[in-house]
Design a protein around this motif. Structure first.
Motif, PDB file in Angstrom:
ATOM      1  N   LEU A 163       0.831  -1.202   0.000  1.00 11.79           N
ATOM      2  CA  LEU A 163       0.000   0.000   0.000  1.00 11.79           C
ATOM      3  C   LEU A 163       0.869   1.256   0.000  1.00 11.79           C
ATOM      4  N   GLU A 164       1.932   1.241   0.786  1.00 12.80           N
ATOM      5  CA  GLU A 164       2.835   2.389   0.827  1.00 12.80           C
ATOM      6  C   GLU A 164       3.476   2.624  -0.540  1.00 12.80           C
ATOM      7  N   CYS A 168       2.180   1.808  -3.447  1.00 16.34           N
ATOM      8  CA  CYS A 168       1.120   2.334  -4.314  1.00 16.34           C
ATOM      9  C   CYS A 168       0.897   3.822  -4.059  1.00 16.34           C
ATOM     10  N   ILE A 169       0.898   4.201  -2.807  1.00 18.01           N
ATOM     11  CA  ILE A 169       0.702   5.608  -2.453  1.00 18.01           C
ATOM     12  C   ILE A 169       1.858   6.452  -2.987  1.00 18.01           C
ATOM     13  N   GLN A 170       3.083   5.936  -2.882  1.00 16.60           N
ATOM     14  CA  GLN A 170       4.235   6.658  -3.422  1.00 16.60           C
ATOM     15  C   GLN A 170       4.114   6.823  -4.929  1.00 16.60           C
ATOM     16  N   ASP A 171       3.678   5.769  -5.616  1.00 18.45           N
ATOM     17  CA  ASP A 171       3.479   5.855  -7.067  1.00 18.45           C
ATOM     18  C   ASP A 171       2.427   6.903  -7.409  1.00 18.45           C
ATOM     19  N   LEU A 172       1.337   6.920  -6.643  1.00 20.50           N
ATOM     20  CA  LEU A 172       0.291   7.917  -6.869  1.00 20.50           C
ATOM     21  C   LEU A 172       0.813   9.328  -6.639  1.00 20.50           C
ATOM     22  N   GLU A 173       1.598   9.513  -5.584  1.00 18.74           N
ATOM     23  CA  GLU A 173       2.159  10.832  -5.296  1.00 18.74           C
ATOM     24  C   GLU A 173       3.048  11.296  -6.439  1.00 18.74           C
ATOM     25  N   GLU A 174       3.855  10.389  -6.966  1.00 24.68           N
ATOM     26  CA  GLU A 174       4.728  10.748  -8.087  1.00 24.68           C
ATOM     27  C   GLU A 174       3.902  11.111  -9.321  1.00 24.68           C
TER      28      GLU A 174
END
Length: 50
Positions: free
Chosen positions: A19-20, A22-28
């Motif tokens: 999940l972390e 995925c969240i990093q990918d979304l932030e990028e």
């Protein structure tokens, strides 16, 4: 801790790590989109001012 409890804890930890990531990918992705929008805005403003 029981073995089943330990396995559940490990699975939960693995899912949280996924999940972390995925969240990093979304932030990028959002960051890239934001940069692109700013560049587009600047281009449009330059076109309108000339």
């Amino acid at each position: 801790m029981k073995k089943s409890d330990n396995t559940l804890a490990e699975n939960a930890q693995n899912e949280l790590q996924k999940l972390e990531m995925c969240i990093q990918d979304l932030e990028e992705g959002v960051e890239n989109l934001y940069r692109s929008l700013i560049k587009t805005r600047v281009s449009l403003l330059n076109i309108l001012n000339h």
